[in-house]
Design an enzyme around this catalytic site. Structure first.
Site, short mmCIF file in Angstrom:
data_model
loop_
_atom_site.label_atom_id
_atom_site.label_comp_id
_atom_site.label_asym_id
_atom_site.label_seq_id
_atom_site.Cartn_x
_atom_site.Cartn_y
_atom_site.Cartn_z
N CYS A 74 0.87 -1.17 0.00
CA CYS A 74 0.00 0.00 0.00
C CYS A 74 0.91 1.22 0.00
O CYS A 74 1.66 1.44 0.95
CB CYS A 74 -0.88 -0.02 1.25
SG CYS A 74 -1.92 1.43 1.50
N CYS A 193 -0.71 3.20 -6.72
CA CYS A 193 -1.57 2.56 -5.73
C CYS A 193 -1.77 1.12 -6.17
O CYS A 193 -2.03 0.88 -7.36
CB CYS A 193 -2.92 3.29 -5.64
SG CYS A 193 -4.16 2.47 -4.60
#
Length: 264
Positions: A74, A193
């Protein structure tokens, strides 16, 4: 810590499954424990303090499970928490960052000593793009290249809600973010992302053929392998690896969607 111990991989939700999948592909002997925090997704609109607290809770869970390393799959959690996590734990903590160097290095031609300036869009969450870690990364490359920051929070929500297969919705959302750019003059889009890796084919539809779509998953997994090898912690050859999926949202919908994304 045994070399046959598992690797913990976590994300704010389902996006990091793309990283777990890459580990399973490139390091098939490794046993991966994946934890998605869908009950608290998205991280990208939270404060850094909130993200740090959530990240510590997850890493504590992994430590209790006896992992030999943790991958923060992440970009947002990496930006907010990786330094604090590394100070606190004595196991390798591998983070993610937008693969901006890879995108900008495309302007380096071996036969030409002059860098060809690149026009790069970094698509990421709002928090990733606001954090000091990304600003430091950008400072290394923006003098010779044109870099656009594009926060795309809705792309996280589409994955989390299981609507990734809704072509019209996805393309409408992408056009809403990217129609402001002259895409014919964009050299690459960096998927900053892990959720966005699942949109690779959609971005290919949006971009001219010569433009690249770049993510950091392969580089992150390669780095993980180097770190484990240096510590003598790679799983034994021939070991049976795999990915175990867990999530803070216990619903069957999330479990089914997680399995589907792992096998895309």
């Amino acid at each position: 810590m045994s070399s046959s111990a598992p690797i913990g991989v976590f994300d704010s939700g389902l996006g990091g499954i793309s990283v777990a999948r890459q580990i399973a592909k490139d390091m098939p002997a490794e046993h991966v424990l994946y934890f998605g925090d869908s009950a608290n997704a998205p991280y990208g609109i939270k404060t850094p303090e909130q993200v740090r607290a959530l990240s510590f809770d997850i890493v504590e869970r992994f430590v209790r499970q006896g992992v030999k390393a943790v991958v923060i799959a992440c970009n947002t959690a990496t930006s907010a928490a990786v330094n604090d996590l590394r100070e606190h734990y004595d196991i390798p903590i591998i983070g993610m960052e937008p693969a901006l160097k890879v995108a900008c290095d495309r302007g380096d031609v071996p036969s030409d000593p002059h860098h060809i300036p690149q026009r790069v869009i970094v698509a990421a969450t709002p928090l990733t793009l606001r954090e000091r870690k990304f600003a430091t990364l950008m400072d290394r490359f923006d003098s010779q290249n044109t870099i656009f920051k594009e926060p795309c929070p809705d792309l996280v929500e589409i994955v989390e809600s299981g609507r990734l297969g809704d072509h019209d919705l996805v393309m409408r959302t992408l056009h809403g973010y990217f129609d402001q750019y002259d895409m014919e003059h964009i050299d690459s889009v960096v998927l900053g992302c892990t959720h966005f890796v699942f949109y690779r084919d959609y971005f290919r539809e949006l971009l001219p053929e010569r433009a690249a779509v770049i993510d950091g998953n392969e580089g992150t997994v390669r780095h993980l392998g180097v770190v484990l090898e240096s510590l003598g912690k790679l799983a034994p050859e021939g070991a049976t690896g795999g990915v175990e999926l867990a999530n803070s949202d216990p619903s069957e919908r999330i479990a089914e969607l997680s399995r589907k994304l792992l096998n895309v």
